[in-house]
Design a protein around this motif. Structure first.
Motif, PDB file in Angstrom:
ATOM      1  N   ASN A  26     116.216  54.027 109.405  1.00 32.63           N
ATOM      2  CA  ASN A  26     115.261  53.980 108.302  1.00 32.63           C
ATOM      3  C   ASN A  26     113.859  53.654 108.812  1.00 32.63           C
ATOM      4  OD1 ASN A  26     114.065  53.881 105.811  1.00 32.63           O
ATOM      5  ND2 ASN A  26     114.931  51.910 105.248  1.00 32.63           N
ATOM      6  N   LYS A  27     113.742  52.686 109.720  1.00 34.11           N
ATOM      7  CA  LYS A  27     112.440  52.328 110.286  1.00 34.11           C
ATOM      8  C   LYS A  27     111.861  53.476 111.102  1.00 34.11           C
ATOM      9  CE  LYS A  27     112.224  48.207 108.688  1.00 34.11           C
ATOM     10  NZ  LYS A  27     111.318  47.907 107.603  1.00 34.11           N
ATOM     11  N   LEU A  28     112.709  54.215 111.810  1.00 31.29           N
ATOM     12  CA  LEU A  28     112.245  55.355 112.590  1.00 31.29           C
ATOM     13  C   LEU A  28     111.675  56.445 111.693  1.00 31.29           C
ATOM     14  CD1 LEU A  28     112.073  56.861 115.332  1.00 31.29           C
ATOM     15  CD2 LEU A  28     114.339  57.764 114.800  1.00 31.29           C
ATOM     16  N   LYS A  29     112.388  56.786 110.620  1.00 29.86           N
ATOM     17  CA  LYS A  29     111.901  57.821 109.706  1.00 29.86           C
ATOM     18  C   LYS A  29     110.628  57.385 109.003  1.00 29.86           C
ATOM     19  CE  LYS A  29     114.450  60.633 107.448  1.00 29.86           C
ATOM     20  NZ  LYS A  29     114.479  61.945 108.034  1.00 29.86           N
ATOM     21  N   THR A  30     110.517  56.109 108.686  1.00 29.76           N
ATOM     22  CA  THR A  30     109.306  55.603 108.041  1.00 29.76           C
ATOM     23  C   THR A  30     108.135  55.611 109.012  1.00 29.76           C
ATOM     24  OG1 THR A  30     110.665  54.205 106.623  1.00 29.76           O
ATOM     25  CG2 THR A  30     108.343  53.661 106.761  1.00 29.76           C
ATOM     26  N   SER A  31     108.364  55.272 110.273  1.00 31.16           N
ATOM     27  CA  SER A  31     107.275  55.273 111.240  1.00 31.16           C
ATOM     28  C   SER A  31     106.815  56.691 111.559  1.00 31.16           C
ATOM     29  CB  SER A  31     107.690  54.544 112.509  1.00 31.16           C
ATOM     30  OG  SER A  31     108.695  55.268 113.185  1.00 31.16           O
ATOM     31  N   ILE A  32     107.715  57.658 111.550  1.00 29.06           N
ATOM     32  CA  ILE A  32     107.325  59.045 111.770  1.00 29.06           C
ATOM     33  C   ILE A  32     106.434  59.532 110.635  1.00 29.06           C
ATOM     34  CG2 ILE A  32     108.229  61.410 111.806  1.00 29.06           C
ATOM     35  CD1 ILE A  32     110.596  60.339 113.388  1.00 29.06           C
ATOM     36  N   ASN A  33     106.671  59.072 109.421  1.00 28.15           N
ATOM     37  CA  ASN A  33     105.901  59.486 108.250  1.00 28.15           C
ATOM     38  C   ASN A  33     104.742  58.555 107.949  1.00 28.15           C
ATOM     39  OD1 ASN A  33     107.268  61.858 107.338  1.00 28.15           O
ATOM     40  ND2 ASN A  33     108.999  60.540 106.867  1.00 28.15           N
ATOM     41  N   GLU A  34     104.233  57.865 108.965  1.00 30.93           N
ATOM     42  CA  GLU A  34     103.069  57.001 108.849  1.00 30.93           C
ATOM     43  C   GLU A  34     103.245  55.891 107.814  1.00 30.93           C
ATOM     44  OE1 GLU A  34      99.662  59.483 108.272  1.00 30.93           O
ATOM     45  OE2 GLU A  34     100.205  60.761 109.941  1.00 30.93           O
ATOM     46  N   GLY A  35     104.427  55.298 107.772  1.00 30.08           N
ATOM     47  CA  GLY A  35     104.684  54.169 106.899  1.00 30.08           C
ATOM     48  C   GLY A  35     105.038  54.526 105.470  1.00 30.08           C
ATOM     49  N   THR A  57      92.549  66.217 107.940  1.00 26.22           N
ATOM     50  CA  THR A  57      92.578  64.884 108.545  1.00 26.22           C
ATOM     51  C   THR A  57      93.186  64.838 109.935  1.00 26.22           C
ATOM     52  OG1 THR A  57      94.722  64.373 107.565  1.00 26.22           O
ATOM     53  CG2 THR A  57      92.765  63.814 106.285  1.00 26.22           C
ATOM     54  N   GLY A  58      93.987  65.817 110.311  1.00 27.08           N
ATOM     55  CA  GLY A  58      94.632  65.798 111.617  1.00 27.08           C
ATOM     56  C   GLY A  58      96.018  65.196 111.607  1.00 27.08           C
ATOM     57  N   THR A  59      96.494  64.710 110.464  1.00 27.59           N
ATOM     58  CA  THR A  59      97.856  64.184 110.352  1.00 27.59           C
ATOM     59  C   THR A  59      98.544  64.826 109.154  1.00 27.59           C
ATOM     60  OG1 THR A  59      97.185  62.328 108.960  1.00 27.59           O
ATOM     61  CG2 THR A  59      97.190  61.953 111.328  1.00 27.59           C
ATOM     62  N   GLN A  60      99.871  64.891 109.207  1.00 23.88           N
ATOM     63  CA  GLN A  60     100.622  65.520 108.120  1.00 23.88           C
ATOM     64  C   GLN A  60     100.526  64.728 106.818  1.00 23.88           C
ATOM     65  OE1 GLN A  60     101.201  68.776 109.035  1.00 23.88           O
ATOM     66  NE2 GLN A  60     103.218  68.577 108.177  1.00 23.88           N
ATOM     67  N   ARG A  61     100.558  63.412 106.898  1.00 19.77           N
ATOM     68  CA  ARG A  61     100.586  62.599 105.691  1.00 19.77           C
ATOM     69  C   ARG A  61      99.216  62.059 105.297  1.00 19.77           C
ATOM     70  NH1 ARG A  61     105.884  61.360 103.784  1.00 19.77           N
ATOM     71  NH2 ARG A  61     104.709  60.425 102.130  1.00 19.77           N
ATOM     72  N   GLY A  62      98.205  62.316 106.112  1.00 15.45           N
ATOM     73  CA  GLY A  62      96.883  61.782 105.831  1.00 15.45           C
ATOM     74  C   GLY A  62      96.182  62.534 104.721  1.00 15.45           C
TER      75      GLY A  62
END
Length: 86
Positions: A26-35, A57-62
């Motif tokens: 769960n922490k890994l998936k959350t860190s990949i998605n920028e929290g 922005t240069g990021t997927q979730r930004g």
């Protein structure tokens, strides 16, 4: 009937390792998605907006709060150009 206490040690180990691996995944998936939590069930519009956000922005979730796009946004189009072969 008495409870075999020897069986509780492996049961505790197995439960602990499954719990630890679930928390780490769960922490890994959350860190990949920028929290942020992962996205499920994305349709075409969502993918287009993800691509637009990535180009802004240069990021997927930004996401950007600016009212105008940066200078390079007009030249890094999502449309790919095809060379005409006649």
């Amino acid at each position: 009937m008495p409870v075999p206490f020897e069986a509780l040690i492996p049961l505790g180990l197995i439960t602990g390792f499954f719990g630890a691996s679930g928390i780490l995944f769960n922490k890994l998936k959350t860190s990949i998605n920028e929290g942020q939590p992962p996205r499920y069930g994305l349709d075409r519009w969502d993918r287009v907006m993800l691509d637009r956000d990535y180009r802004l922005t240069g990021t997927q979730r930004g996401q950007s709060h600016q009212t105008s796009a940066p200078d390079g946004f007009s030249t890094n189009s999502a449309w790919t150009l095809e060379s005409e072969h006649i």
